[in-house]
Design an enzyme around this catalytic site. Sequence first.
Site, PDB file in Angstrom:
ATOM      1  N   HIS A   1       1.279   3.948   2.396  1.00 62.82           N
ATOM      2  CA  HIS A   1       1.646   4.609   3.242  1.00 62.82           C
ATOM      3  C   HIS A   1       3.065   4.995   3.247  1.00 62.82           C
ATOM      4  CE1 HIS A   1      -2.182   3.666   6.030  1.00 62.82           C
ATOM      5  NE2 HIS A   1      -2.569   4.878   5.336  1.00 62.82           N
TER       6      HIS A   1
ATOM      7  N   ASP B   1       0.429  -4.870   7.727  1.00 64.22           N
ATOM      8  CA  ASP B   1      -0.561  -3.817   7.816  1.00 64.22           C
ATOM      9  C   ASP B   1      -2.200  -4.174   7.380  1.00 64.22           C
ATOM     10  OD1 ASP B   1       0.736  -0.678   7.573  1.00 64.22           O
ATOM     11  OD2 ASP B   1       2.176  -2.376   7.176  1.00 64.22           O
TER      12      ASP B   1
ATOM     13  N   HIS C   1       0.775  -1.224   0.010  1.00 61.76           N
ATOM     14  CA  HIS C   1       0.166  -0.171  -0.054  1.00 61.76           C
ATOM     15  C   HIS C   1       0.756   1.212  -0.055  1.00 61.76           C
ATOM     16  CE1 HIS C   1       1.249  -0.598   4.273  1.00 61.76           C
ATOM     17  NE2 HIS C   1       0.614   0.508   4.576  1.00 61.76           N
TER      18      HIS C   1
ATOM     19  N   HIS D   1       7.477  -5.650  10.989  1.00 65.60           N
ATOM     20  CA  HIS D   1       6.551  -4.304  10.959  1.00 65.60           C
ATOM     21  C   HIS D   1       6.305  -4.076  12.213  1.00 65.60           C
ATOM     22  CE1 HIS D   1       3.382  -1.453   9.892  1.00 65.60           C
ATOM     23  NE2 HIS D   1       4.200  -1.179   8.978  1.00 65.60           N
TER      24      HIS D   1
ATOM     25  N   ASP E   1       5.897   4.773   5.010  1.00 57.57           N
ATOM     26  CA  ASP E   1       6.865   3.911   5.646  1.00 57.57           C
ATOM     27  C   ASP E   1       6.983   2.700   4.854  1.00 57.57           C
ATOM     28  OD1 ASP E   1       4.098   3.123   6.424  1.00 57.57           O
ATOM     29  OD2 ASP E   1       4.861   2.114   8.291  1.00 57.57           O
TER      30      ASP E   1
END
EC number: 3.1.26.11
Length: 304
Positions: A63, A206, A61, A265, A65
Amino acid sequence: MLDVCLLGTGGMMPLPRRFLTSLMMRYNGSNLMIDCGEGTQVAVKAKGWSFKPIDVICFTHYHADHISGLPGLLLTMGNAERTEPLLLAGPKGLERVASALRVIAPELPFPVIYREFSGTEEKFQVGGYDITAFRVNHNVTCYGYTVEIHRQGKFSVEAAKEKGIPLKYWNPLQKGETVVEGETVYTPDMVLGPGRKGLKVTYCTDTRPVEAIARHAAGSDLMICEGMYGEPGKEAKAREYKHMTFREAARLAREAQPKELWLTHFSPSLVKPEEYMAQVREIFPNACAGKDGKSVDLAFEEDE
């Protein structure tokens, strides 16, 4: 053999000894990367691997980071005199996001090709990898990935001789190609045995626990899964921000039964993930806390 390296294991922000999220694989001269957070270039150099053979970068995705390291990586690849096309793959909107980031990397000596997903699942092939992107449950559109190396059956010299197949056609048949000579057709199944077990790696970050993760990770040689929170009492926070706890990841692994589970993560507040691994191993024994640079060489069964 498939080489797998966790380049970065951090979520949200980098730490002095923990870069942001990225994974890299190498197989048969082709490199595949998943996510490209801040610090990815340094991690690749620390591992001693090369940027130039990267054929595809997959994004879970957008984001920061997970994608903030992309512009610098593209510039480095360009400075390495790369001319081969680079495939970028990820959720819908990738070209718009990458083009915005490329304001600081506008001119590259190689073409960038985009592949965007919008459905619940998409399959594609590149560089010898069979890749499945599958939708997970984050607060923005997000995908997990299963990467497989499929293996065809062994070539039978005896079968080739018995069927009178000319020697010059053995090599293309071994590669799975069909050969036509006049009115005679030679097909791979004439000389190849049954398919052999390949290799499979599943990667997801995530997300909340969803059925798709366990289904796609089933029987994986390695499952790499988000473990944002290890400390007790973080369950509500995980639900609010659509992340996972260590125990939730372990329960998915127990259902999927991969050979091994790596957690990644990690929240910046989770300084020593290993302190919370005992609870994970109670649920899924063959589990470990990932760390930057953690690697494994996955071998085909007959090569082990």
